[in-house]
Design a protein around this motif. Structure first.
Motif, PDB file in Angstrom:
ATOM      1  N   TYR A 168       2.661  16.038   0.972  1.00  0.00           N
ATOM      2  CA  TYR A 168       2.743  15.867   2.419  1.00  0.00           C
ATOM      3  C   TYR A 168       3.772  14.789   2.753  1.00  0.00           C
ATOM      4  O   TYR A 168       4.135  13.979   1.902  1.00  0.00           O
ATOM      5  N   ARG A 169       4.249  14.824   3.977  1.00  0.00           N
ATOM      6  CA  ARG A 169       5.199  13.821   4.453  1.00  0.00           C
ATOM      7  C   ARG A 169       4.431  12.800   5.283  1.00  0.00           C
ATOM      8  O   ARG A 169       3.700  13.157   6.198  1.00  0.00           O
ATOM      9  N   ARG A 170       4.622  11.559   4.972  1.00  0.00           N
ATOM     10  CA  ARG A 170       3.904  10.484   5.669  1.00  0.00           C
ATOM     11  C   ARG A 170       4.414  10.310   7.096  1.00  0.00           C
ATOM     12  O   ARG A 170       5.602  10.403   7.356  1.00  0.00           O
ATOM     13  N   TYR A 221       0.841  -1.199   0.000  1.00  0.00           N
ATOM     14  CA  TYR A 221       0.000   0.000   0.000  1.00  0.00           C
ATOM     15  C   TYR A 221       0.878   1.251   0.000  1.00  0.00           C
ATOM     16  O   TYR A 221       0.677   2.167  -0.798  1.00  0.00           O
ATOM     17  N   TYR A 222       1.866   1.293   0.869  1.00  0.00           N
ATOM     18  CA  TYR A 222       2.762   2.447   0.934  1.00  0.00           C
ATOM     19  C   TYR A 222       3.592   2.582  -0.329  1.00  0.00           C
ATOM     20  O   TYR A 222       3.869   3.691  -0.786  1.00  0.00           O
ATOM     21  N   SER A 223       3.978   1.470  -0.918  1.00  0.00           N
ATOM     22  CA  SER A 223       4.798   1.507  -2.135  1.00  0.00           C
ATOM     23  C   SER A 223       3.998   1.912  -3.367  1.00  0.00           C
ATOM     24  O   SER A 223       4.589   2.325  -4.372  1.00  0.00           O
ATOM     25  N   SER A 224       2.685   1.803  -3.301  1.00  0.00           N
ATOM     26  CA  SER A 224       1.858   2.062  -4.476  1.00  0.00           C
ATOM     27  C   SER A 224       1.625   3.546  -4.749  1.00  0.00           C
ATOM     28  O   SER A 224       1.074   3.899  -5.789  1.00  0.00           O
ATOM     29  N   TYR A 225       2.046   4.399  -3.824  1.00  0.00           N
ATOM     30  CA  TYR A 225       1.779   5.833  -4.001  1.00  0.00           C
ATOM     31  C   TYR A 225       2.866   6.640  -3.310  1.00  0.00           C
ATOM     32  O   TYR A 225       3.247   6.339  -2.183  1.00  0.00           O
ATOM     33  N   THR A 278      -3.060  -0.112  -6.261  1.00  0.00           N
ATOM     34  CA  THR A 278      -3.148  -0.008  -4.806  1.00  0.00           C
ATOM     35  C   THR A 278      -3.887  -1.216  -4.248  1.00  0.00           C
ATOM     36  O   THR A 278      -5.019  -1.488  -4.645  1.00  0.00           O
ATOM     37  N   PRO A 279      -3.262  -1.953  -3.331  1.00  0.00           N
ATOM     38  CA  PRO A 279      -3.968  -3.106  -2.756  1.00  0.00           C
ATOM     39  C   PRO A 279      -5.123  -2.677  -1.860  1.00  0.00           C
ATOM     40  O   PRO A 279      -5.150  -1.554  -1.372  1.00  0.00           O
ATOM     41  N   HIS A 328      -6.002   6.350  -1.300  1.00  0.00           N
ATOM     42  CA  HIS A 328      -5.025   7.060  -0.473  1.00  0.00           C
ATOM     43  C   HIS A 328      -5.626   8.399  -0.089  1.00  0.00           C
ATOM     44  O   HIS A 328      -5.877   9.233  -0.949  1.00  0.00           O
ATOM     45  N   GLY A 329      -5.889   8.587   1.195  1.00  0.00           N
ATOM     46  CA  GLY A 329      -6.512   9.828   1.639  1.00  0.00           C
ATOM     47  C   GLY A 329      -7.878  10.050   1.029  1.00  0.00           C
ATOM     48  O   GLY A 329      -8.320  11.180   0.853  1.00  0.00           O
TER      49      GLY A 329
END
Length: 146
Positions: A50-52, A41-45, A112-113, A103-104
């Motif tokens: 913004y900073r995660r 999920y994090y790798s898909s976007y 995106t999974p 995402h958001g």
């Protein structure tokens, strides 16, 4: 080594260590798969604006197996209460969006999974945890037929 069992309570006590170990292996598989899909999920976007904080990435929880009555229970879940650094969204909302492939709340592509649904599909629904349970029992000397 053979054990003499005279009643159901003795049988339950004899099986308890095996069942705890089996449930632990099954739970670990679900936990590892959930962490895989969180990483995917994090790798898909890659956000540009913004900073995660990475709270969601670290939100997977595995609860060790415990005996409750005549059952062995364990759980794997996303700790939405630990995700408190999001603006204008709760941890629960972030997890819900992630399970919808968003995402958001935004659809940013089709790679995106769906974090939780994909975890369940790749562990429970495809029979993986059942295969693990059978293999574990066989490794302990049980004869298992499906």
């Amino acid at each position: 080594m053979a054990k003499r069992v005279s009643n159901m309570n003795e049988l339950a006590a004899a099986l308890k260590p095996t069942m705890l170990g089996m449930v632990d292996e099954m739970t670990e598989s679900v936990y590892q798969t959930l962490n895989y899909f969180l990483q995917e999920y994090y790798s898909s976007y890659d956000p540009k604006y913004y900073r995660r904080q990475r709270d969601f990435l670290r939100s997977a929880v595995k609860v060790e197996p415990k005996v409750k009555g005549n059952k062995i229970m364990a759980s794997v879940y996303i700790d939405t209460d630990s995700m408190d650094s999001y603006y204008d969204a709760t941890g629960y909302q972030v997890a819900t969006w992630a399970n919808q492939g968003l995402h958001g709340g935004l659809d940013v592509g089709d790679n995106t999974p769906h974090v939780w649904d994909d975890t369940i599909e790749n562990t429970v629904n495809n029979g993986e945890v059942l295969r693990l349970a059978v293999a574990y029992l066989k490794s302990k000397g049980f004869s298992v037929k499906l």
